[in-house]
Design a protein around this motif. Structure first.
Motif, PDB file in Angstrom:
ATOM      1  N   ASP A 103      78.609  46.211  30.568  1.00  0.00           N
ATOM      2  CA  ASP A 103      77.908  46.670  29.371  1.00  0.00           C
ATOM      3  C   ASP A 103      78.874  46.677  28.181  1.00  0.00           C
ATOM      4  OD1 ASP A 103      77.033  48.705  27.343  1.00  0.00           O
ATOM      5  OD2 ASP A 103      75.331  48.910  28.704  1.00  0.00           O
ATOM      6  N   ARG A 104      78.485  45.982  27.114  1.00  0.00           N
ATOM      7  CA  ARG A 104      79.409  45.803  25.976  1.00  0.00           C
ATOM      8  C   ARG A 104      79.749  47.114  25.280  1.00  0.00           C
ATOM      9  NH1 ARG A 104      76.301  40.363  23.841  1.00  0.00           N
ATOM     10  NH2 ARG A 104      77.377  38.890  25.200  1.00  0.00           N
ATOM     11  N   LYS A 105      78.788  48.026  25.208  1.00  0.00           N
ATOM     12  CA  LYS A 105      79.064  49.307  24.577  1.00  0.00           C
ATOM     13  C   LYS A 105      80.121  50.072  25.364  1.00  0.00           C
ATOM     14  CE  LYS A 105      76.949  53.686  23.156  1.00  0.00           C
ATOM     15  NZ  LYS A 105      75.691  54.452  22.987  1.00  0.00           N
ATOM     16  N   LYS A 106      80.008  50.087  26.685  1.00  0.00           N
ATOM     17  CA  LYS A 106      80.965  50.812  27.519  1.00  0.00           C
ATOM     18  C   LYS A 106      82.363  50.189  27.424  1.00  0.00           C
ATOM     19  CE  LYS A 106      77.513  52.494  30.822  1.00  0.00           C
ATOM     20  NZ  LYS A 106      77.009  52.417  32.218  1.00  0.00           N
ATOM     21  N   VAL A 107      82.404  48.875  27.339  1.00  0.00           N
ATOM     22  CA  VAL A 107      83.685  48.184  27.202  1.00  0.00           C
ATOM     23  C   VAL A 107      84.372  48.584  25.900  1.00  0.00           C
ATOM     24  CG1 VAL A 107      84.764  45.922  26.821  1.00  0.00           C
ATOM     25  CG2 VAL A 107      83.079  46.206  28.644  1.00  0.00           C
ATOM     26  N   MET A 108      83.608  48.619  24.805  1.00  0.00           N
ATOM     27  CA  MET A 108      84.165  48.995  23.504  1.00  0.00           C
ATOM     28  C   MET A 108      84.612  50.452  23.496  1.00  0.00           C
ATOM     29  SD  MET A 108      81.509  46.914  21.017  1.00  0.00           S
ATOM     30  CE  MET A 108      82.233  47.428  19.439  1.00  0.00           C
TER      31      MET A 108
END
Length: 382
Positions: free
Chosen positions: A66-71
């Motif tokens: 998930d891109r949000k979690k990565v950021m």
């Protein structure tokens, strides 16, 4: 949706403040730990080297999450780094803490760019990317010079407090402003790795490497150069970094518009600064007024270098945006590491006065790589 690009930009400010915030305080750190300036420069070059060596692999690994979690994870690590560094730990521990977030820096940048363009129009992708990359210029005009300024009136530890604060603000913005972004279809590693066989991409990568090496041969020691070659005190240096950054914001906006029209000509135009600036710095001599003008031109031509490098590389591999950008980040940071190391070696053996000529040398090599790509494209070796 521009909102995503602006959130990505805010996180980028935190990332760049952490990576480059030490540039203006290297002389104070060297004095505090009683080490040479080139050894203090390891705080920058080691950070960059970790990015260079691990960036593509970390980006490929994170591409399915998930891109949000990565950021969020990336920026959280940057925030923790600032807090620990502000307690003046032993130099070996400061080095260790400095390099930890470097593992996730290219992951954050690649993910932020992907998020920014995911909801936008294909025709304004470069403009959206320029918004994210403007975080570099904004950091140069606000947080990086402020880190130098606060260190000049208090102590260098306070600059790390500020770095951590910026990352915490970005962390909140990402948490509140971005929706959950699971990856619907993960690209296979093979489909992304095949760009490594493309001659034009290889030439573009070499151009990026030499261009960033060129700039950072001198820029890594910006404070030391202005101190010793131009006789400016620490407060004056912080003002020069402010001038550098203000013009850099304009430069990134201008570069974003220019890239939408012609990527190659825009990259070559800004790259020409690696030839022009060393000559202007030489002829400005001890004239403070002339030096300020040169620093302004330097800021304009240098600031979009990361945007230009990524766009130039992605243009040769448009179907692998995230991986191509991670390679741009990695080879750019390899350039930072080599530039910082080469500049440090020259300072240790000769004098900081000579570092701009390294910029000119590597700048010529970068221009040659652009010529190589041009020839390859004319002969359909893509």
């Amino acid at each position: 949706m521009r909102k995503y690009a602006y959130i990505g930009c805010l996180g980028f400010i935190g990332v760049i403040t952490t990576e480059f915030g030490v540039i203006g305080i290297l002389p104070q750190i060297a004095t505090y730990y009683e080490i040479s300036i080139d050894r203090a420069g390891l705080l920058l070059s080691a950070f960059a080297l970790v990015i260079a060596l691990t960036g593509p692999f970390m980006t490929l690994f994170a591409s399915g999450f998930d891109r949000k979690k990565v950021m969020l994870l990336s920026i959280f690590l940057f925030a923790i780094t600032g807090l620990v560094s502000s307690f003046p730990p032993p130099f070996w521990l400061l080095m260790l803490v400095r390099v930890l977030p470097a593992f996730l820096q290219p992951v954050y940048i690649a993910t932020a760019l992907s998020v920014a363009v995911s909801q936008g129009d294909k025709n304004n992708e470069n403009e959206l990317m320029s918004i994210v990359f403007s975080g570099v210029a904004i950091a140069m005009v606000t947080t990086v010079p402020f880190a130098t300024y606060i260190a000049s009136i208090c102590s260098w530890e306070y600059s790390f407090y500020m770095q951590s604060t910026i990352s915490i603000i970005a962390l909140i913005a990402i948490y509140v402003g971005l929706p959950s972004m699971p990856v619907k279809e993960k690209k296979s590693y093979g489909s992304q790795l095949k760009i490594l066989k493309q001659p034009t991409f290889i030439a573009s990568t070499a151009m990026n490497f030499f261009m960033i090496t060129a700039w950072f041969s001198t820029y890594s020691y910006f404070a030391d150069y202005l101190n010793k070659a131009k006789n400016m005190n620490h407060t004056m240096v912080s003002y020069m970094m402010l001038v550098f950054g203000i013009i850099g914001v304009l430069a990134n906006w201008t570069a974003g518009k220019m890239l939408d029209k012609n990527i190659t000509k825009t990259t070559a135009f800004f790259l020409s600064g690696t030839i022009l600036i060393p000559i202007l710095l030489h002829f400005s001599g001890g004239n403070t007024g002339a030096t300020i003008v040169v620093i302004g031109i330097w800021g304009f031509l240098y600031s979009p270098s990361f945007l230009n490098a990524s766009t130039y590389m992605i243009s040769s591999a448009p179907k692998s945006l995230e991986f191509a950008n991670s390679l741009a980040t990695s080879f750019g940071n390899l350039g930072i590491s080599l530039g910082t190391t080469a500049g440090g070696w020259l300072i240790a053996t000769k004098s900081v006065v000579y570092t701009p000529w390294l910029t000119l040398l590597f700048g010529v090599l970068a221009l040659l790589m652009m010529g190589v790509r041009r020839v390859l494209e004319r002969n359909n070796f893509k």
